[in-house]
Design an enzyme around this catalytic site. Structure first.
Site, mmCIF file in Angstrom:
data_model
loop_
_atom_site.group_PDB
_atom_site.id
_atom_site.type_symbol
_atom_site.label_atom_id
_atom_site.label_comp_id
_atom_site.label_asym_id
_atom_site.label_seq_id
_atom_site.Cartn_x
_atom_site.Cartn_y
_atom_site.Cartn_z
ATOM 1 N N VAL A 1 0.823 -1.208 0.000
ATOM 2 C CA VAL A 1 0.000 0.000 0.000
ATOM 3 C C VAL A 1 0.858 1.259 0.000
ATOM 4 C CG1 VAL A 1 -1.705 1.330 1.304
ATOM 5 C CG2 VAL A 1 -1.918 -1.162 1.152
ATOM 6 N N ASP B 1 10.149 3.238 6.774
ATOM 7 C CA ASP B 1 9.842 1.865 7.153
ATOM 8 C C ASP B 1 10.862 1.422 8.191
ATOM 9 O OD1 ASP B 1 8.086 -0.566 5.504
ATOM 10 O OD2 ASP B 1 9.566 -1.182 6.997
ATOM 11 N N ARG C 1 14.381 -3.383 3.862
ATOM 12 C CA ARG C 1 13.439 -2.844 2.888
ATOM 13 C C ARG C 1 13.943 -1.504 2.343
ATOM 14 N NH1 ARG C 1 9.836 -3.543 -1.111
ATOM 15 N NH2 ARG C 1 7.923 -2.312 -0.914
ATOM 16 N N THR D 1 -2.657 -4.177 9.421
ATOM 17 C CA THR D 1 -3.529 -4.398 10.583
ATOM 18 C C THR D 1 -4.022 -5.845 10.516
ATOM 19 O OG1 THR D 1 -5.251 -3.292 9.272
ATOM 20 C CG2 THR D 1 -4.286 -2.045 11.084
ATOM 21 N N THR E 1 -6.684 -0.552 7.533
ATOM 22 C CA THR E 1 -8.041 -0.994 7.839
ATOM 23 C C THR E 1 -8.216 -1.165 9.342
ATOM 24 O OG1 THR E 1 -8.187 -2.157 5.735
ATOM 25 C CG2 THR E 1 -9.763 -2.789 7.443
ATOM 26 N N CYS F 1 -6.824 -8.612 3.227
ATOM 27 C CA CYS F 1 -8.083 -7.863 3.389
ATOM 28 C C CYS F 1 -9.286 -8.758 3.634
ATOM 29 C CB CYS F 1 -8.341 -7.004 2.147
ATOM 30 S SG CYS F 1 -7.286 -5.539 2.043
ATOM 31 N N ARG G 1 0.751 -13.128 2.108
ATOM 32 C CA ARG G 1 0.133 -12.805 3.396
ATOM 33 C C ARG G 1 -1.208 -13.518 3.565
ATOM 34 N NH1 ARG G 1 -0.153 -6.467 3.155
ATOM 35 N NH2 ARG G 1 -0.615 -7.023 0.999
#
Length: 419
Positions: A14, A32, A37, A85, A120, A260, A331
Site C-alpha cells: 500500500v 519503514d 526494505r 492491521t 483498515t 483484506c 500474506r
C-alpha cells in the site's frame, strides 16, 4: 497544498505505490522500520513488484527518499500511516503495528501537522486508539494543535490496471476544514477522483464493510460448491448459466485469504461484540471460508482413495502458495490450510510457485519451493492459484493420478475434481 511535505509510514503493497504517486507532485519521504526494505528500495528493488525498477529510480531522482531513521521525517507536515492491521491467533484485531507507528509519529509531531491513517480498522479506532497515543507522545492537543484524517486503502496487489491513482479514494478529516484539505491533497494525485465522507468513523466503516461484503458473497458460492459437489453437478457450469441474468453477481468459489478479505470482517465483528451484538451472517461466512482449505484436502484424499492409491507417503504437488494470482503476496494465504491438512493424512507435499519469494515462504510457512516441476511424478496435483505462468504446464496426467482444480483454471477433460 504546495507546501505539503509528506511522510508515508510503511512501505509495503500500500505505502510504496502511494508514496510514488505523491512524489510526482510533492516532496515525499518513505519511512519503514525494516532496514533491509530501505536498502532494497534505495537500490531500486521492490520485492512486492508493485513498482518497476524504473519507477523506483524515477522517484528517487525526483521528490522521494527512503529512510528508517525517524528523525529524518520530522520536517514533514503530513504523515500517512499505511502499516498492516492483521489478526492474532484468536482472530482478534492486532493493532500493534498501528500503535507502534502512532507512537513514532507522536515523537515528531508538531503544531498544525496532519496524521492520516489508511490502515483498515474498526469504526472508531482512529479517534479512540490512535489519537490518544499521538497526544501522549507529542504533548499536543487533538483538533487544536494537530489534526487527523482517514482515507482507506483500496490497493489490489498485482493489479496493473487498477493502480492507486485509478481507484476512487474515500477521504475524511477530524474537522470540516481539515477534511477538505485532506480531500484536496488526494484529489491532486488520484485521477479517478475522491469521495469526501462526513466523518472518520463513516470512512472507517465503509472500508471494513467493502471486504466483508465480498467475504459473505464468496462464502455463499463456496457453500453452493459443497452442495453441488454432493449432487454431482458442475459448480462452474451452474454459475455460468446463472450469470446470464443481468443482475447475477459473478463470484466464484475458492480459498479466501490475503491481507483484506480474510481479515477485515474480524475487525467489524470485534467491534460489534464489544458493543454487545453478536454478528451471525458475517461470522458464519468467515467460518465457512476458513474451513475451505480443509474441505479441499479431504476431497483430494477421497479421490485418491477411489483411484486405489495408498495415502501414507503419497506425493502431492500444490501449484501456487500466494493468496492470489500473478502476484508475490503470500500474506494470510489459505493454501497453507490445504497443505497442512494433507500432511495430517501422511502425504508428502511439495509446492511450486514461480511468483513467490523462496526466502519469504520459508520464513513464513517453513516450506521449501521447487525450482521446477514434473506433474507426472505425483499421485495428486492441486491447482491452488491461477497464475498465468501455469498455462504452459502439461496437465495431461496419468489415469491413476488425481488432478484437482480449485480455481476452474485447467482447460482439460481429465480434471478429477473442482470447487
Amino acid at each position: 497544498m504546495t507546501n505539503s511535505k509528506i511522510a508515508v509510514i510503511g512501505l509495503g503493497y500500500v505505502g510504496l505505490p502511494l508514496a510514488h504517486a505523491f512524489s510526482e507532485k510533492y516532496e515525499v519521504i518513505g519511512f519503514d522500520i525494516a532496514a533491509w526494505r530501505i536498502d532494497e528500495l534505495n537500490n531500486a528493488i521492490d520485492r512486492t513488484l508493485e513498482l518497476s525498477e524504473s519507477q523506483v529510480k524515477e522517484a528517487l531522482t525526483n521528490n522521494m527518499k527512503f529512510t528508517n531513521v525517524l528523525e529524518e521525517i520530522a520536517s514533514c507536515n503530513i504523515y500517512i500511516i499505511t502499516v498492516p492491521t492483521p489478526i492474532d491467533k484468536h482472530k482478534k484485531p492486532d493493532l500493534t503495528p498501528l500503535i507502534k507507528a502512532s507512537e513514532s509519529i507522536g515523537k515528531v509531531l508538531k503544531k498544525e501537522d496532519i496524521v492520516i491513517y489508511e490502515s483498515t480498522v474498526y469504526p472508531g479506532a482512529t479517534e479512540e486508539v490512535c489519537v490518544p497515543i499521538l497526544e501522549k507522545f507529542s504533548g499536543l492537543t487533538f483538533n487544536e494543535d494537530f489534526y487527523c484524517g482517514y482515507s482507506p486503502e483500496r490497493i489490489n496487489p498485482g493489479d496493473k490496471e487498477h493502480t492507486v491513482t485509478k481507484i476512487l479514494k474515500v477521504t475524511a478529516g477530524s474537522t470540516p476544514k481539515i477534511a477538505k484539505r485532506i480531500d484536496a491533497l488526494y484529489a491532486s494525485v488520484i485521477t479517478a477522483g475522491t469521495y469526501l465522507a462526513p466523518s472518520i468513523k463513516v470512512a472507517e466503516a465503509a472500508k471494513v464493510i467493502e471486504n466483508s461484503q465480498r467475504d459473505i458473497n464468496i462464502a455463499f458460492v463456496n457453500e453452493l460448491a459443497i452442495i453441488f459437489n454432493k449432487l454431482n453437478i458442475d459448480t462452474e457450469a451452474v454459475l455460468e448459466a446463472a450469470g446470464t441474468k443481468w443482475n447475477f453477481l459473478p463470484f466464484r468459489p475458492g480459498l479466501v485469504g490475503g491481507h483484506c478479505i480474510g481479515v477485515d470482517p474480524y475487525y467489524l465483528t470485534h467491534k460489534a461484540q464489544e458493543i454487545g451484538y453478536n454478528p451471525e451472517i458475517i461470522l458464519a461466512g468467515r467460518r465457512l471460508n476458513d474451513n475451505m482449505g480443509i474441505y479441499v484436502a479431504n476431497q483430494v484424499i477421497k479421490l485418491m482413495i477411489k483411484k486405489g492409491q495408498k495415502i501414507e507417503g503419497a506425493k502431492v504437488l500444490v501449484l501456487g502458495i500466494t493468496f492470489k494470482e500473478n502476484c508475490p503476496d503470500i500474506r494470510n494465504s489459505r493454501v497453507i490450510d490445504v497443505i497442512q491438512e494433507l500432511k495430517e493424512f501422511g502425504t508428502e507435499v511439495e509446492v511450486y510457485d514461480p511468483w513467490a519469494d523462496k526466502e519469504e515462504v520459508q520464513r513464513e510457512y517453513s516450506l521449501p519451493l521447487l525450482d521446477e516441476v514434473n506433474l507426472k511424478a505425483y499421485e495428486a496435483v492441486i491447482l491452488a492459484v491461477s497464475h498465468d505462468k501455469f498455462k504452459t504446464l502439461d496437465f495431461t496426467t496419468g489415469a491413476d493420478q488425481v488432478l484437482f482444480d480449485i480455481k476452474s483454471f485447467i482447460e482439460t477433460d481429465n480434471v478429477d475434481g473442482r470447487l
